[in-house]
Scaffold this motif. Structure first.
Motif, PDB file in Angstrom:
ATOM      1  N   ALA A  34      22.807  38.314  97.594  1.00  0.00           N
ATOM      2  CA  ALA A  34      23.423  38.988  96.445  1.00  0.00           C
ATOM      3  C   ALA A  34      24.121  40.269  96.895  1.00  0.00           C
ATOM      4  O   ALA A  34      25.212  40.585  96.421  1.00  0.00           O
ATOM      5  CB  ALA A  34      22.369  39.296  95.378  1.00  0.00           C
ATOM      6  N   GLY A  35      23.487  40.997  97.804  1.00  0.00           N
ATOM      7  CA  GLY A  35      24.094  42.216  98.322  1.00  0.00           C
ATOM      8  C   GLY A  35      25.392  41.941  99.052  1.00  0.00           C
ATOM      9  O   GLY A  35      26.374  42.679  98.900  1.00  0.00           O
ATOM     10  N   ASN A  36      25.411  40.866  99.817  1.00  0.00           N
ATOM     11  CA  ASN A  36      26.644  40.496 100.526  1.00  0.00           C
ATOM     12  C   ASN A  36      27.747  40.133  99.537  1.00  0.00           C
ATOM     13  O   ASN A  36      28.892  40.564  99.687  1.00  0.00           O
ATOM     14  CB  ASN A  36      26.382  39.338 101.489  1.00  0.00           C
ATOM     15  CG  ASN A  36      25.494  39.738 102.645  1.00  0.00           C
ATOM     16  OD1 ASN A  36      25.364  40.919 102.973  1.00  0.00           O
ATOM     17  ND2 ASN A  36      24.849  38.768 103.268  1.00  0.00           N
ATOM     18  N   TRP A  37      27.397  39.330  98.527  1.00  0.00           N
ATOM     19  CA  TRP A  37      28.388  38.981  97.506  1.00  0.00           C
ATOM     20  C   TRP A  37      28.814  40.231  96.742  1.00  0.00           C
ATOM     21  O   TRP A  37      29.979  40.366  96.350  1.00  0.00           O
ATOM     22  CB  TRP A  37      27.844  37.925  96.549  1.00  0.00           C
ATOM     23  CG  TRP A  37      27.867  36.549  97.127  1.00  0.00           C
ATOM     24  CD1 TRP A  37      26.796  35.823  97.561  1.00  0.00           C
ATOM     25  CD2 TRP A  37      29.016  35.739  97.352  1.00  0.00           C
ATOM     26  NE1 TRP A  37      27.218  34.608  98.045  1.00  0.00           N
ATOM     27  CE2 TRP A  37      28.579  34.527  97.927  1.00  0.00           C
ATOM     28  CE3 TRP A  37      30.383  35.904  97.136  1.00  0.00           C
ATOM     29  CZ2 TRP A  37      29.443  33.497  98.271  1.00  0.00           C
ATOM     30  CZ3 TRP A  37      31.244  34.873  97.483  1.00  0.00           C
ATOM     31  CH2 TRP A  37      30.776  33.701  98.047  1.00  0.00           C
ATOM     32  N   GLY A  38      27.873  41.154  96.528  1.00  0.00           N
ATOM     33  CA  GLY A  38      28.193  42.395  95.835  1.00  0.00           C
ATOM     34  C   GLY A  38      29.191  43.240  96.598  1.00  0.00           C
ATOM     35  O   GLY A  38      30.086  43.848  96.001  1.00  0.00           O
ATOM     36  N   LEU A  39      29.056  43.264  97.918  1.00  0.00           N
ATOM     37  CA  LEU A  39      30.023  44.013  98.732  1.00  0.00           C
ATOM     38  C   LEU A  39      31.416  43.401  98.627  1.00  0.00           C
ATOM     39  O   LEU A  39      32.412  44.113  98.495  1.00  0.00           O
ATOM     40  CB  LEU A  39      29.576  44.058 100.193  1.00  0.00           C
ATOM     41  CG  LEU A  39      28.418  44.995 100.499  1.00  0.00           C
ATOM     42  CD1 LEU A  39      27.968  44.830 101.951  1.00  0.00           C
ATOM     43  CD2 LEU A  39      28.797  46.437 100.204  1.00  0.00           C
ATOM     44  N   VAL A  40      31.464  42.077  98.678  1.00  0.00           N
ATOM     45  CA  VAL A  40      32.761  41.409  98.531  1.00  0.00           C
ATOM     46  C   VAL A  40      33.346  41.735  97.161  1.00  0.00           C
ATOM     47  O   VAL A  40      34.530  42.050  97.032  1.00  0.00           O
ATOM     48  CB  VAL A  40      32.614  39.875  98.729  1.00  0.00           C
ATOM     49  CG1 VAL A  40      33.913  39.164  98.396  1.00  0.00           C
ATOM     50  CG2 VAL A  40      32.185  39.565 100.154  1.00  0.00           C
ATOM     51  N   ASP A  41      32.497  41.691  96.124  1.00  0.00           N
ATOM     52  CA  ASP A  41      32.950  41.997  94.767  1.00  0.00           C
ATOM     53  C   ASP A  41      33.417  43.441  94.657  1.00  0.00           C
ATOM     54  O   ASP A  41      34.429  43.730  94.026  1.00  0.00           O
ATOM     55  CB  ASP A  41      31.809  41.716  93.777  1.00  0.00           C
ATOM     56  CG  ASP A  41      32.273  41.665  92.337  1.00  0.00           C
ATOM     57  OD1 ASP A  41      33.441  41.303  92.082  1.00  0.00           O
ATOM     58  OD2 ASP A  41      31.450  41.965  91.451  1.00  0.00           O
ATOM     59  N   LEU A  42      32.692  44.336  95.291  1.00  0.00           N
ATOM     60  CA  LEU A  42      33.024  45.757  95.239  1.00  0.00           C
ATOM     61  C   LEU A  42      34.384  46.043  95.879  1.00  0.00           C
ATOM     62  O   LEU A  42      35.135  46.884  95.411  1.00  0.00           O
ATOM     63  CB  LEU A  42      31.929  46.550  95.957  1.00  0.00           C
ATOM     64  CG  LEU A  42      31.971  48.065  95.877  1.00  0.00           C
ATOM     65  CD1 LEU A  42      31.846  48.546  94.439  1.00  0.00           C
ATOM     66  CD2 LEU A  42      30.848  48.651  96.716  1.00  0.00           C
ATOM     67  N   PHE A  43      34.689  45.314  96.937  1.00  0.00           N
ATOM     68  CA  PHE A  43      35.934  45.574  97.664  1.00  0.00           C
ATOM     69  C   PHE A  43      37.016  44.551  97.350  1.00  0.00           C
ATOM     70  O   PHE A  43      37.777  44.150  98.226  1.00  0.00           O
ATOM     71  CB  PHE A  43      35.660  45.650  99.166  1.00  0.00           C
ATOM     72  CG  PHE A  43      34.817  46.837  99.521  1.00  0.00           C
ATOM     73  CD1 PHE A  43      35.338  48.116  99.433  1.00  0.00           C
ATOM     74  CD2 PHE A  43      33.501  46.687  99.907  1.00  0.00           C
ATOM     75  CE1 PHE A  43      34.559  49.226  99.738  1.00  0.00           C
ATOM     76  CE2 PHE A  43      32.715  47.782 100.226  1.00  0.00           C
ATOM     77  CZ  PHE A  43      33.247  49.055 100.135  1.00  0.00           C
ATOM     78  N   GLY A  44      37.080  44.111  96.102  1.00  0.00           N
ATOM     79  CA  GLY A  44      38.218  43.322  95.671  1.00  0.00           C
ATOM     80  C   GLY A  44      37.949  41.868  95.373  1.00  0.00           C
ATOM     81  O   GLY A  44      38.888  41.096  95.219  1.00  0.00           O
ATOM     82  N   GLY A  45      36.709  41.477  95.268  1.00  0.00           N
ATOM     83  CA  GLY A  45      36.412  40.091  94.916  1.00  0.00           C
ATOM     84  C   GLY A  45      36.895  39.792  93.508  1.00  0.00           C
ATOM     85  O   GLY A  45      37.097  40.675  92.687  1.00  0.00           O
ATOM     86  N   GLY A  46      37.046  38.542  93.222  1.00  0.00           N
ATOM     87  CA  GLY A  46      37.516  38.146  91.903  1.00  0.00           C
ATOM     88  C   GLY A  46      36.403  37.555  91.056  1.00  0.00           C
ATOM     89  O   GLY A  46      35.213  37.790  91.291  1.00  0.00           O
TER      90      GLY A  46
END
Length: 146
Positions: A34-46
């Motif tokens: 979840a933290g890894n996905w959160g980082l992707v989301d934080l830096f421009g994930g859709g």
């Protein structure tokens, strides 16, 4: 309490501790994801990134609830051998709600922060349970168990 009773109580406590540890390690693995996905989301994930993160958070919540039940049982077993134990883990439902519906940088950052806090709590609980299990093993050897 007889030696055999003490050994039995230690074995029961160790079994409950190992179940707690296994539950926490499953939660730890999913929180890391979840933290890894959160980082992707934080830096421009859709949208899909956000959905994956929330799926992992939901799974982590379920696993953490299971871990809480296992820890509760472990604590009950520890009372039989007079070893104190008191710890817990939690993720805020409001922050998951806020991130999902207000998908902005501040909400993403707050969720990422809460994931980090939950990971720290899980790691601390794992360390404490491992320490207690080590103490139980030592005590079992001292009173003549295997």
């Amino acid at each position: 309490m007889t030696r055999e009773d003490s050994l039995r109580e230690i074995q029961e406590a160790k079994a409950a501790g190992n179940r707690s540890l296994a539950s926490l390690k499953r939660a730890q693995k999913v929180l890391n994801s979840a933290g890894n996905w959160g980082l992707v989301d934080l830096f421009g994930g859709g949208f899909l990134t956000g959905m994956m993160k929330h799926s992992k958070l939901s799974e982590a919540n379920q696993l953490m609830e299971q871990a809480r039940l296992e820890i509760y049982n472990f604590q009950r077993e520890l009372k039989d051998v007079n070893v104190p134990g008191n710890f817990g883990v939690n993720i805020s439902d409001f922050l998951v709600f806020a991130d999902f519906f207000f998908d902005g940088m501040i909400a993403d950052w707050m969720v990422q922060s809460k994931i980090g806090e939950a990971k720290m709590q899980v790691n601390e609980a794992i360390e404490r349970i491992e320490g207690i299990l080590n103490d139980l093993n030592n005590w079992q050897r001292q009173i003549g168990g295997k």
